[in-house]
Design an enzyme around this catalytic site. Sequence first.
Site, PDB file in Angstrom:
ATOM      1  N   CYS A 265      -3.367   5.461  -3.821  1.00 23.28           N
ATOM      2  CA  CYS A 265      -4.250   4.536  -4.534  1.00 23.28           C
ATOM      3  C   CYS A 265      -5.483   4.270  -3.658  1.00 23.28           C
ATOM      4  O   CYS A 265      -5.343   4.012  -2.459  1.00 23.28           O
ATOM      5  CB  CYS A 265      -3.510   3.237  -4.813  1.00 23.28           C
ATOM      6  SG  CYS A 265      -4.572   2.022  -5.597  1.00 23.28           S
TER       7      CYS A 265
ATOM      8  N   HIS B 121       8.543  -1.205   3.863  1.00 23.74           N
ATOM      9  CA  HIS B 121       7.922  -0.673   2.644  1.00 23.74           C
ATOM     10  C   HIS B 121       7.086   0.563   2.991  1.00 23.74           C
ATOM     11  O   HIS B 121       6.328   0.544   3.959  1.00 23.74           O
ATOM     12  CB  HIS B 121       7.046  -1.753   1.993  1.00 23.74           C
ATOM     13  CG  HIS B 121       6.621  -1.391   0.608  1.00 23.74           C
ATOM     14  ND1 HIS B 121       5.625  -0.479   0.359  1.00 23.74           N
ATOM     15  CD2 HIS B 121       7.083  -1.782  -0.600  1.00 23.74           C
ATOM     16  CE1 HIS B 121       5.486  -0.338  -0.945  1.00 23.74           C
ATOM     17  NE2 HIS B 121       6.359  -1.116  -1.556  1.00 23.74           N
TER      18      HIS B 121
ATOM     19  N   GLU C 102       4.430   1.736   1.856  1.00 22.29           N
ATOM     20  CA  GLU C 102       2.974   1.515   1.978  1.00 22.29           C
ATOM     21  C   GLU C 102       2.640   0.998   3.377  1.00 22.29           C
ATOM     22  O   GLU C 102       1.673   1.457   4.012  1.00 22.29           O
ATOM     23  CB  GLU C 102       2.499   0.503   0.922  1.00 22.29           C
ATOM     24  CG  GLU C 102       1.005   0.226   1.037  1.00 22.29           C
ATOM     25  CD  GLU C 102       0.556  -0.990   0.243  1.00 22.29           C
ATOM     26  OE1 GLU C 102       1.000  -1.173  -0.906  1.00 22.29           O
ATOM     27  OE2 GLU C 102      -0.262  -1.761   0.791  1.00 22.29           O
TER      28      GLU C 102
ATOM     29  N   SER D  90       6.663  -0.988 -13.692  1.00 24.00           N
ATOM     30  CA  SER D  90       7.156   0.392 -13.754  1.00 24.00           C
ATOM     31  C   SER D  90       7.607   0.793 -15.165  1.00 24.00           C
ATOM     32  O   SER D  90       8.406   1.708 -15.326  1.00 24.00           O
ATOM     33  CB  SER D  90       8.264   0.615 -12.727  1.00 24.00           C
ATOM     34  OG  SER D  90       9.106  -0.484 -12.676  1.00 24.00           O
TER      35      SER D  90
HETATM   36 FE1  F3S Z   1      -3.064   0.381  -6.297  1.00 19.38          FE
HETATM   37 FE2  F3S Z   1      -2.904  -2.158  -6.790  1.00 19.38          FE
HETATM   38 FE3  F3S Z   1      -1.410  -0.518  -8.066  1.00 19.38          FE
HETATM   39  S1  F3S Z   1      -3.073  -1.213  -4.836  1.00 19.38           S
HETATM   40  S2  F3S Z   1      -1.044   1.161  -6.704  1.00 19.38           S
HETATM   41  S3  F3S Z   1      -3.628  -0.616  -8.196  1.00 19.38           S
HETATM   42  S4  F3S Z   1      -0.801  -2.523  -7.357  1.00 19.38           S
END
Ligand code: F3S
Length: 281
Positions: free
Chosen positions: A97, A125, A127, A265
Amino acid sequence: MEVTVAKSAGFCFGVTRAVDTVYEQVEKGLKVCTLGPIIHNEQVVNDMEAKGVRVIDSVDDIKDGEDITVIIRSHGVSEEVMNKLQQKNVNIVDATCPFVSKIHKIVRQKSNEGYNIIVVGNEKHPEVEGICGWCDNNAYVIENAEEAENIGVDSDKKICIVSQTTFNYKKFKDIVDILLKKSYDIDIMNTICNATEERQTEAGTIAKQSDAMLVIGGKHSSNTQKLFEICKRECPNTYFIQTLDDLDLKEFQSFRSVGITAGASTPNNIIKEVQSYVRNE
Ligand code: F3S
């Protein structure tokens, strides 16, 4: 019946982009794998698998020079993982992202300038693991006030604080306040993404205006649970469903307006399915 679907229902921008990327590569006829599941949704992952997409856990699962396209998911990866992939000489498609890539750039630059990096988030996590990997794994990761109180950062050095994109803003602010009191020289970068907050605010607004509200998402999804609570507060006739099968339309016949939202999701096709079913009743 009037049906309102939240614009922010379901996947955020970054996840939509990553999921679309996988399908685009598959359509090109390429052999594709994703580094970790692209999203925590079994249906989507199974559908991809049925189309030949392999989920790998580590770069070591790829043979050198294998004819394969590796897709990096929205969470991003560390610099080390990126380098390892490049060494494998495979086709890399980076679906990190852009909001996460921005954090990678910040921590790389600031650590090169000699700053100590503090990442506010969950150290396990993916990320956060990825972010730490862009500043030589020297970052301090803290998740709560207690850890902020006890942090042992060298006070002579400047500090740069970033946060995991999905971190709660209020908690972030509390942690920053504690660090500020320690009188460090601090650069605060609020890198929280507002996709979650937007989804919650919009859900509450629609629930307030609707006779009934449908919240679609996985039973164990905490962000869907949160959406349900917000909507229930505004609209007593709020229902939590996983798919269309959980919907008892008899209960709906007396309602004039129905709102629909979905957790982070929940794939778009499920939202659409529920929407058209309710609309046609
Ligand atoms: Fe990006 Fe925000 Fe989704 S950082 S992956 S748009 S929750």
